[in-house]
Scaffold this active site. Sequence first.
Site, PDB file in Angstrom:
ATOM      1  N   SER A   1      48.305  51.932  53.915  1.00 12.01           N
ATOM      2  CA  SER A   1      47.143  51.255  54.508  1.00 12.01           C
ATOM      3  C   SER A   1      47.237  51.340  56.029  1.00 12.01           C
ATOM      4  O   SER A   1      48.353  51.352  56.583  1.00 12.01           O
ATOM      5  CB  SER A   1      47.127  49.774  54.110  1.00 12.01           C
ATOM      6  OG  SER A   1      46.111  49.094  54.839  1.00 12.01           O
TER       7      SER A   1
ATOM      8  N   TYR B   1      51.415  41.845  53.406  1.00 10.70           N
ATOM      9  CA  TYR B   1      50.837  43.073  52.830  1.00 10.70           C
ATOM     10  C   TYR B   1      51.042  44.244  53.795  1.00 10.70           C
ATOM     11  O   TYR B   1      51.455  45.340  53.384  1.00 10.70           O
ATOM     12  CB  TYR B   1      49.350  42.840  52.556  1.00 10.70           C
ATOM     13  CG  TYR B   1      48.541  44.081  52.267  1.00 10.70           C
ATOM     14  CD1 TYR B   1      48.561  44.689  51.012  1.00 10.70           C
ATOM     15  CD2 TYR B   1      47.721  44.648  53.257  1.00 10.70           C
ATOM     16  CE1 TYR B   1      47.803  45.822  50.744  1.00 10.70           C
ATOM     17  CE2 TYR B   1      46.951  45.771  52.996  1.00 10.70           C
ATOM     18  CZ  TYR B   1      46.994  46.355  51.747  1.00 10.70           C
ATOM     19  OH  TYR B   1      46.244  47.479  51.481  1.00 10.70           O
TER      20      TYR B   1
HETATM   21  P1  NAP Z   1      40.970  47.494  43.789  1.00  7.92           P
HETATM   22  O1  NAP Z   1      39.558  47.964  43.828  1.00  7.92           O
HETATM   23  O2  NAP Z   1      41.261  46.041  43.858  1.00  7.92           O
HETATM   24  O3  NAP Z   1      41.675  48.138  42.492  1.00  7.92           O
HETATM   25  C1  NAP Z   1      43.023  47.883  42.267  1.00  7.92           C
HETATM   26  C2  NAP Z   1      43.454  48.651  41.054  1.00  7.92           C
HETATM   27  O4  NAP Z   1      44.869  48.444  40.914  1.00  7.92           O
HETATM   28  C3  NAP Z   1      42.814  48.179  39.769  1.00  7.92           C
HETATM   29  O5  NAP Z   1      42.540  49.292  38.961  1.00  7.92           O
HETATM   30  C4  NAP Z   1      43.898  47.300  39.117  1.00  7.92           C
HETATM   31  O6  NAP Z   1      43.899  47.304  37.693  1.00  7.92           O
HETATM   32  C5  NAP Z   1      45.145  48.001  39.601  1.00  7.92           C
HETATM   33  N1  NAP Z   1      46.315  47.127  39.567  1.00  7.92           N
HETATM   34  C6  NAP Z   1      46.503  45.947  40.217  1.00  7.92           C
HETATM   35  N2  NAP Z   1      47.724  45.455  39.929  1.00  7.92           N
HETATM   36  C7  NAP Z   1      48.299  46.343  39.074  1.00  7.92           C
HETATM   37  C8  NAP Z   1      49.544  46.383  38.410  1.00  7.92           C
HETATM   38  N3  NAP Z   1      50.451  45.409  38.572  1.00  7.92           N
HETATM   39  N4  NAP Z   1      49.805  47.434  37.591  1.00  7.92           N
HETATM   40  C9  NAP Z   1      48.891  48.428  37.419  1.00  7.92           C
HETATM   41  N5  NAP Z   1      47.696  48.450  38.037  1.00  7.92           N
HETATM   42  C10 NAP Z   1      47.414  47.402  38.839  1.00  7.92           C
HETATM   43  O7  NAP Z   1      41.827  48.121  44.984  1.00  7.92           O
HETATM   44  P2  NAP Z   1      41.517  49.312  46.006  1.00  7.92           P
HETATM   45  O8  NAP Z   1      40.817  48.739  47.176  1.00  7.92           O
HETATM   46  O9  NAP Z   1      40.950  50.489  45.310  1.00  7.92           O
HETATM   47  O10 NAP Z   1      43.010  49.622  46.500  1.00  7.92           O
HETATM   48  C11 NAP Z   1      43.769  50.704  46.014  1.00  7.92           C
HETATM   49  C12 NAP Z   1      44.901  50.944  46.987  1.00  7.92           C
HETATM   50  O11 NAP Z   1      44.371  51.213  48.285  1.00  7.92           O
HETATM   51  C13 NAP Z   1      45.838  49.738  47.149  1.00  7.92           C
HETATM   52  O12 NAP Z   1      47.177  50.192  47.233  1.00  7.92           O
HETATM   53  C14 NAP Z   1      45.381  49.133  48.465  1.00  7.92           C
HETATM   54  O13 NAP Z   1      46.426  48.417  49.091  1.00  7.92           O
HETATM   55  C15 NAP Z   1      44.985  50.379  49.229  1.00  7.92           C
HETATM   56  N6  NAP Z   1      44.076  50.118  50.343  1.00  7.92           N
HETATM   57  C16 NAP Z   1      42.817  49.633  50.118  1.00  7.92           C
HETATM   58  C17 NAP Z   1      41.981  49.408  51.219  1.00  7.92           C
HETATM   59  C18 NAP Z   1      40.580  48.866  51.056  1.00  7.92           C
HETATM   60  O14 NAP Z   1      39.933  48.542  52.074  1.00  7.92           O
HETATM   61  N7  NAP Z   1      40.047  48.767  49.845  1.00  7.92           N
HETATM   62  C19 NAP Z   1      42.428  49.668  52.518  1.00  7.92           C
HETATM   63  C20 NAP Z   1      43.702  50.159  52.697  1.00  7.92           C
HETATM   64  C21 NAP Z   1      44.527  50.390  51.611  1.00  7.92           C
HETATM   65  P3  NAP Z   1      42.843  46.439  36.820  1.00  7.92           P
HETATM   66  O15 NAP Z   1      41.536  47.189  36.981  1.00  7.92           O
HETATM   67  O16 NAP Z   1      43.375  46.492  35.442  1.00  7.92           O
HETATM   68  O17 NAP Z   1      42.805  45.073  37.425  1.00  7.92           O
END
Ligand code: NAP
Length: 248
Positions: free
Chosen positions: A143, A157
Amino acid sequence: MAETLLVTGGGRGIGAAVARLGAAAGYTVCVNYRSNAVAAEAVVAEIERDGGQAVALQADVAREEEVEKLFAAIDAELPPLTALVNNAGITGHVSKLEEASTQTLRDVIELNVLGVIWCCQAAVRRMARRHGGLGGAIVNISSGAATLGSPDTFVWYAASKAAVDTLTLGLALENARDDLRVNAVAPGLIRTDLHVDSGMPDRLETMPPQTPMGRPGEPEEIAEAVLWLLSEKASFTNGAVLRVTGGR
Ligand code: NAP
């Protein structure tokens, strides 16, 4: 291409976009999820409708024994693993550090750091040439927070993602002669459910005016970077953290 791509947390958000693009690139995609089976199965159905191959596998990758079961299921049911995207990640509820509960800190570190480490261990044991694997690539989703620090939102985080960056570098060096490249993508503000789950439901409306491009990124814009790093086009890119933040 009879090769498997595992995307942890592939049912929603960035992971789902990576799963779709990975299937379009020819991988058999393992869409891992923790609890939202409906979302993961919808991604699989979409991939199959478009002529690709995918399966949804449930596992909480913050638990070592579930990581082992997930990789064992891939060994038994799918083509050889050559690509892993460590995408599953959480922030915990927004607060100052001194207000965060021990449970929140544990949940975030156990998934974002230990979970990624366990998945990397399992993948290296299968993919590295010295273990008889075909080689391949790992992409860790870091991130922009790792270098911004996320004050007043989720410092813990940000620290967990800095650990991911260092893990990426060390693991890349450890496997550089085994046909296994390890890189990271550091997204900026991306349009996903993560912001609602972190307790900032209006973040996608309030933050963009302060960002260089004046808008959040889309999950597909992260997936493009991930698929490039997985591909042979990135054959000399190793140990890198590619910032995809719209300039932030
Ligand atoms: P999201 O929309 O909240 O989706 C999270 C996904 O991770 C979901 O599919 C969830 O599964 C899964 N998950 C959560 N806990 C888990 C576990 N213990 N075991 C297996 N799967 C698990 O998140 P996102 O925004 O796409 O983020 C994805 C990655 O990008 C993360 O590492 C986040 O830190 C990083 N990131 C995001 C942003 C942003 O602005 N969105 C920015 C920087 C970095 P379920 O569907 O079953 O709940």
